[in-house]
Design a protein around this motif. Structure first.
Motif, PDB file in Angstrom:
ATOM      1  N   ILE A  50      -7.148 -23.217   1.333  1.00  0.00           N
ATOM      2  CA  ILE A  50      -8.262 -22.265   1.279  1.00  0.00           C
ATOM      3  C   ILE A  50      -8.678 -22.071  -0.171  1.00  0.00           C
ATOM      4  N   GLY A  51      -7.682 -21.962  -1.051  1.00  0.00           N
ATOM      5  CA  GLY A  51      -8.001 -21.857  -2.477  1.00  0.00           C
ATOM      6  C   GLY A  51      -8.693 -23.110  -2.982  1.00  0.00           C
ATOM      7  N   ALA A  52      -8.219 -24.256  -2.539  1.00  0.00           N
ATOM      8  CA  ALA A  52      -8.824 -25.518  -2.970  1.00  0.00           C
ATOM      9  C   ALA A  52     -10.277 -25.607  -2.509  1.00  0.00           C
ATOM     10  N   ALA A  53     -10.582 -24.945  -1.395  1.00  0.00           N
ATOM     11  CA  ALA A  53     -11.960 -24.931  -0.894  1.00  0.00           C
ATOM     12  C   ALA A  53     -12.798 -23.857  -1.592  1.00  0.00           C
ATOM     13  N   GLY A  54     -12.203 -23.205  -2.592  1.00  0.00           N
ATOM     14  CA  GLY A  54     -12.974 -22.240  -3.380  1.00  0.00           C
ATOM     15  C   GLY A  54     -12.994 -20.836  -2.798  1.00  0.00           C
ATOM     16  N   ASP A  55     -12.143 -20.587  -1.832  1.00  0.00           N
ATOM     17  CA  ASP A  55     -12.163 -19.260  -1.203  1.00  0.00           C
ATOM     18  C   ASP A  55     -10.824 -18.555  -1.430  1.00  0.00           C
ATOM     19  N   ILE A  56     -10.755 -17.321  -1.000  1.00  0.00           N
ATOM     20  CA  ILE A  56      -9.541 -16.519  -1.047  1.00  0.00           C
ATOM     21  C   ILE A  56      -9.136 -16.180   0.385  1.00  0.00           C
ATOM     22  N   ASP A  57      -7.883 -15.739   0.560  1.00  0.00           N
ATOM     23  CA  ASP A  57      -7.435 -15.385   1.905  1.00  0.00           C
ATOM     24  C   ASP A  57      -6.796 -13.996   1.948  1.00  0.00           C
ATOM     25  N   THR A  58      -6.746 -13.333   0.815  1.00  0.00           N
ATOM     26  CA  THR A  58      -6.106 -12.018   0.685  1.00  0.00           C
ATOM     27  C   THR A  58      -7.012 -11.205  -0.223  1.00  0.00           C
ATOM     28  N   ALA A  59      -7.394 -10.015   0.182  1.00  0.00           N
ATOM     29  CA  ALA A  59      -8.362  -9.290  -0.638  1.00  0.00           C
ATOM     30  C   ALA A  59      -8.241  -7.792  -0.454  1.00  0.00           C
ATOM     31  N   VAL A  60      -8.513  -7.094  -1.553  1.00  0.00           N
ATOM     32  CA  VAL A  60      -8.628  -5.638  -1.535  1.00  0.00           C
ATOM     33  C   VAL A  60      -9.948  -5.275  -2.194  1.00  0.00           C
ATOM     34  N   VAL A  61     -10.731  -4.443  -1.533  1.00  0.00           N
ATOM     35  CA  VAL A  61     -11.982  -3.967  -2.130  1.00  0.00           C
ATOM     36  C   VAL A  61     -11.963  -2.438  -2.106  1.00  0.00           C
ATOM     37  N   VAL A  76      -7.539   6.383  -6.206  1.00  0.00           N
ATOM     38  CA  VAL A  76      -7.105   5.081  -5.691  1.00  0.00           C
ATOM     39  C   VAL A  76      -6.900   4.160  -6.883  1.00  0.00           C
ATOM     40  N   VAL A  77      -5.758   3.512  -6.954  1.00  0.00           N
ATOM     41  CA  VAL A  77      -5.508   2.536  -8.007  1.00  0.00           C
ATOM     42  C   VAL A  77      -5.126   1.216  -7.366  1.00  0.00           C
ATOM     43  N   VAL A  78      -5.671   0.129  -7.906  1.00  0.00           N
ATOM     44  CA  VAL A  78      -5.312  -1.209  -7.447  1.00  0.00           C
ATOM     45  C   VAL A  78      -4.572  -1.926  -8.562  1.00  0.00           C
ATOM     46  N   ILE A 133      -1.200  -8.041  -4.490  1.00  0.00           N
ATOM     47  CA  ILE A 133      -2.082  -6.905  -4.776  1.00  0.00           C
ATOM     48  C   ILE A 133      -1.436  -5.641  -4.198  1.00  0.00           C
ATOM     49  N   ALA A 134      -1.438  -4.585  -4.978  1.00  0.00           N
ATOM     50  CA  ALA A 134      -0.916  -3.299  -4.483  1.00  0.00           C
ATOM     51  C   ALA A 134      -1.999  -2.242  -4.610  1.00  0.00           C
ATOM     52  N   THR A 135      -2.033  -1.325  -3.655  1.00  0.00           N
ATOM     53  CA  THR A 135      -2.954  -0.195  -3.752  1.00  0.00           C
ATOM     54  C   THR A 135      -2.160   1.099  -3.640  1.00  0.00           C
ATOM     55  N   ALA A 148       0.859  -1.188   0.000  1.00  0.00           N
ATOM     56  CA  ALA A 148       0.000   0.000   0.000  1.00  0.00           C
ATOM     57  C   ALA A 148       0.890   1.231   0.000  1.00  0.00           C
ATOM     58  N   VAL A 149       0.724   2.044  -1.023  1.00  0.00           N
ATOM     59  CA  VAL A 149       1.499   3.269  -1.150  1.00  0.00           C
ATOM     60  C   VAL A 149       0.565   4.449  -0.902  1.00  0.00           C
ATOM     61  N   THR A 150       0.925   5.280   0.060  1.00  0.00           N
ATOM     62  CA  THR A 150       0.160   6.495   0.349  1.00  0.00           C
ATOM     63  C   THR A 150       1.011   7.679  -0.064  1.00  0.00           C
ATOM     64  N   SER A 151       0.450   8.569  -0.859  1.00  0.00           N
ATOM     65  CA  SER A 151       1.248   9.660  -1.423  1.00  0.00           C
ATOM     66  C   SER A 151       0.340  10.859  -1.627  1.00  0.00           C
ATOM     67  N   TYR A 152       0.431  11.791  -0.666  1.00  0.00           N
ATOM     68  CA  TYR A 152      -0.395  12.999  -0.738  1.00  0.00           C
ATOM     69  C   TYR A 152       0.520  14.213  -0.810  1.00  0.00           C
ATOM     70  N   ASP A 153       0.222  15.134  -1.696  1.00  0.00           N
ATOM     71  CA  ASP A 153       0.937  16.414  -1.711  1.00  0.00           C
ATOM     72  C   ASP A 153       0.353  17.328  -0.637  1.00  0.00           C
ATOM     73  N   PRO A 154       1.116  18.303  -0.180  1.00  0.00           N
ATOM     74  CA  PRO A 154       0.551  19.205   0.832  1.00  0.00           C
ATOM     75  C   PRO A 154      -0.576  20.082   0.271  1.00  0.00           C
ATOM     76  N   ALA A 155      -0.453  20.501  -0.989  1.00  0.00           N
ATOM     77  CA  ALA A 155      -1.477  21.376  -1.572  1.00  0.00           C
ATOM     78  C   ALA A 155      -1.410  21.231  -3.090  1.00  0.00           C
ATOM     79  N   PRO A 156      -2.537  21.439  -3.763  1.00  0.00           N
ATOM     80  CA  PRO A 156      -2.531  21.259  -5.219  1.00  0.00           C
ATOM     81  C   PRO A 156      -1.720  22.355  -5.893  1.00  0.00           C
ATOM     82  N   PRO A 157      -1.155  22.045  -7.071  1.00  0.00           N
ATOM     83  CA  PRO A 157      -0.453  23.066  -7.847  1.00  0.00           C
ATOM     84  C   PRO A 157      -1.482  24.002  -8.481  1.00  0.00           C
ATOM     85  N   PRO A 158      -1.029  25.098  -9.083  1.00  0.00           N
ATOM     86  CA  PRO A 158      -1.983  25.974  -9.773  1.00  0.00           C
ATOM     87  C   PRO A 158      -2.666  25.224 -10.925  1.00  0.00           C
TER      88      PRO A 158
END
Lengths: 333, 333, 333, 333
Positions: free
Chosen positions: B199-210, A209-211, A219-221, A145-155
């Motif tokens: 867990i996968g073999a049982a048809g489920d997941i163990d890691t998720a992002v929504v 938000v991008v996944v 999985i990365a967010t 999980a990457v969090t990346s916020y700027d302090p304020a928007p550019p013009p």
């Protein structure tokens, strides 16, 4: 190693300082479309202002550092390759993926080091996450999980020529995901305009938000906002099979004040110049390592193409409201 | 206020303790399909084991607390409504959304308090986030991130009857998003099996992002893993227009040890019984407040339907690889 | 194990709850010089109010818990010993060291468990420091620093009968030093009145630093203030030959808020009832362990004498402006 | 402003870098009793090695920076005063208080800025404590606690010529107390040899606690150890009438790793060069401010005398085992 600097603006000044900090590199010339900017920087460092053509033609110049505006990057890289220079270029290669792919192909033909300025890879905190992951300290990576916020928007004037949030701002975070987890299989993008309606009126978003999903199930967010009222918020969190790694913010000082109102500590350092000052110096030394000692380049032109390809995929995903697959054609890989 | 407890298992015991802690409520009877479990709990609390029918028929019993297995919840709620009891029911209402919607409609006809056991709403940390948000301390909410990892996966036998990760585990996090941000417009689910191939073999997941998107542009993300080797990881982070709120983990103790190996602090408290022990007691008192003082029920049957509807939408999104819109038909609202 | 409670005030109520929490002990009777206080507590717990004499004469009462005012402690201990009861007594034994020494000698003749209520020894944070030190996790102890501030000073009427800061407040910290480092060789006390001039007018101080030196060169410091505007500040820090251990404050919740004003987290929990609630329950179970299972008493009458001897030495040091040696005569050891 | 550097050792190199960082000052010459050291530094900075006499006689040299060994400080200050130079001198003035008092008197006659290198005053964390105290953010100061541990003891050969722990190591902490609380009324010193018996054999201690009391009742404590296995431990904690300020350690990076073994964060930065690198640059700029803009000198020769006087008082207190009063005769004030 003699270096010529293209671009004497804010980021050019940072790089000029880095060049002087590494005893193996010497700032030899500067050029800028704004003559006063070039003169000011030249005066401060006791060097000459020269034209781009003079610089490229001078065999005494070993490397060029491209810190000019984005729309000049690709052309200067081409000129630098033709002139046989080592090249350090600020991100992005270009806002257009097709043009970036051309540069990516050109890079494969050049026998001098070429490096993209993905400064965050050199931040000691993120680098420590990478090192711990590679050392197996938290087992195999699972979620990022990457969090990346700027302090304020550019013009808004900047927003209009920026290429949009995914290409302008999130490109750093796409590279961070690629740095830590490699290239994903799919990109799903969400975004909205919550910070400034003018940004929405200009056709862009300010909150996103991008996944990213990976072929092996990781999985990365990525979360972006153009505004964090408490300052620059730059964090990474990684769940592995044996634990979690978090790179937290750097703060202005270590003082903690406890009063009846609660316990108050300092805010994160204000913005990228403060947060990544050390990273810029380390980054430059890594480029000098590649030039002088033949070490591998730690942020390649292909890395630049890859990040841009992810931004393009995010744009498409956002427009069409669906996950987009990342194909080899997108990255030229 | 006299209370009968349905279910003398792990969570039933927690509730029995809560009932005794609030001086306004009295544990009057217990029932369980396992006679020994019921006997043990009855002995410890000096009360009688009675049959469900006896309990429901006894006018001296004011309220029933349903902590039996999930597949009995809906039927017991119906029986409780018919018997005119106040009802506290552990989540979920049912694994089947259609059945939950029936119960949701029934709830609207009942004139006694009915409450769902969404214990995390009563965690002092998450409740403080809610209070700060409502007090405007960070302005208007923009992004929400819920992190929720179990210390270790349950046995695969449990996974098989659980209804799947989205309904069994993430349902709490869907409710947390609803608690803090209300009901979203779309649900986009990603998931994989990284922790245990069984867990996968049982048809489920163990890691998720929504990812949940809201009509007004707000965005929420939920991250789930069935395994966090350092313990139960339960955090919420909320970006508002004026700042950020983070509810961090509770840790085992406050000792910090610094040696040549680094600075070590304690792990998060182990699992939900440790983390949410205070929440269970506060939750119960909120139900007694509703029964005795006529205060509003802070976690309604409709909240239960809503969380299940989001889980269903996530299942559909995950199966079809696309964002799913949350419609009024799904929630009966 | 049947227990009679002497004292139905604030701390008596805490102990009544602890007695009920441990399934091996039963609250059987209560007595208090204020009949209403005794009645209220008796009603809440469904027990009888009885006179001290009845309690002491009743062979069914196994143990007495002395939580009445300080000036009754020594007499009640003597009565309890005569009656053959196990005895748990709140600290201090007495404000007079000579009287405490008498009780210390008496204790050696009693064959039932006798325990002093040094609740902080049972705080999970301080207990973890002790355990880590004994396990050698930071090598051999070298320096100890105890920080102990109350949120606000008590009324001056209390100060006047308290025995003074060293005996009333710092006695806990003397015991903490004895718990972690044993008995020192010298005591050097400094103090002043900075919080409330009325306290000074009453002949006491409200701010104090005491240094303890040990025969083997270890050094401990204690800092006390009657006022910490942010709440109860209770910390321990220990430097060993291989590292440092810090027990930090427990805080009200884990929420962290970042805004333009800085990063704010919650204050320490308010006062001793909040901070040491868990410690009181653990402490009681340790006494039951001693009574029922014959385990060693973890806070003895001698520990009570020792802490009082250090307070006396501090008083002398403060009055005479010089280090005072701790002699065997002071502790009866 | 042209500066000549006396001393090309470790600390001399740090100052050379600071001189170059401030655009208003220029490093013009260097001298050292070790010719190779002077040559190496001169080469790196492209400047000349010159003799002390040449430097002092050259009217183009505006200021001298004394970073040579302690026993040369007083003589060089005298020579610098005679030559009419602005003077920056590393602490201490001299190990002998009488000699320091002479220099203190001389300083009053010099009309150019003279500054002592108490670098910790310029550490952004300690400076923030000072600023918050002066702004009244925690009310009136009451208690101060300075913790100052080195990562590892120096060689015994150094210990022997160091002047002892109070003058060599704790002098910084005496100055920190003076910086935040002013000059105390009494000094009470405790110390022992726990880290290295060789240090004891050399007649010194390696572990020490000093208590300072102030005329108005404030109390400060200083804790020193020559060894902290986790790195340089440099903290300040201040209790005021309205709250507490803590300056915590700076750490190597912000990464936090949570595994089954606990939660691990980075150690403090290793030693003074890492911790105080920023402080050295800020300190130098403050001296340039005084020279160029006529601003007040923030660390005067009198501050140097005062710190040494407190060290002397601590030595006396430790030898005689009693509190020692700080008299005007000791400080020449």
């Amino acid at each position: 190693m003699k270096v010529a600097l293209f671009g004497a603006g804010r980021i050019g000044k940072v790089h000029a300082a880095s060049i002087k900090t590494d005893p193996r590199s010497e700032l030899a010339a500067v050029t800028d479309v704004m003559p006063e900017a070039a003169q000011a920087l030249a005066r401060e460092h006791g060097i000459a202002v020269r034209s781009p053509d003079e610089i490229l033609a001078d065999p005494a110049i070993d490397a060029i550092l491209i810190a000019s505006s984005t729309n000049t990057h690709a052309d200067l890289i081409e000129a630098g390759v033709k002139a046989g220079k080592a090249i350090f270029c600020e991100k992005p290669i270009d806002l257009d993926l097709a043009r970036a792919l051309e540069i990516g192909r050109l890079a494969k033909t050049h026998d001098k080091p070429m490096m993209m300025g993905f400064n965050r890879r050199f931040d000691p905190n993120f680098a420590a996450v990478k090192a711990a992951l590679e050392a197996g300290e938290v087992g195999k990576g699972e979620m990022l999980a990457v969090t990346s916020y700027d302090p304020a928007p550019p013009p808004v004037s900047y927003i209009k020529v920026s290429g949009g949030l995914y290409r302008d701002m999130m490109i750093h975070d796409f590279d961070m995901c690629a740095f830590l987890f490699g290239m994903p299989k799919t990109v799903t993008a969400h975004g909205s305009c919550l910070v400034d309606p003018e940004i929405g009126a200009a056709g862009d978003i300010d909150t996103a938000v991008v996944v990213l999903t990976y072929a092996d199930g990781r999985i990365a967010t990525i979360r972006n906002s153009r505004r964090a009222p408490y300052g620059y918020d730059q964090r990474v969190e990684l769940l592995g099979s044996e634990g979690t790694l978090e790179a937290r913010n750097e703060i202005e000082n270590t003082v903690v004040k406890s009063t009846a109102a609660g316990t108050v500590s300092a805010k994160p350092v204000f913005f990228f110049l403060e947060r990544y000052m050390r990273a810029y110096a380390i980054e430059w030394s890594a480029f000098v390592d590649a030039c002088v000692e033949g070490k591998p380049v730690p942020a390649t032109v292909q890395d630049g193409v890859n990040a841009l390809a992810l931004a393009e995929a995010a744009n498409l995903s956002f427009r069409e409201g669906r996950p987009v697959e990342v194909t080899p054609a997108m990255t030229g890989a």
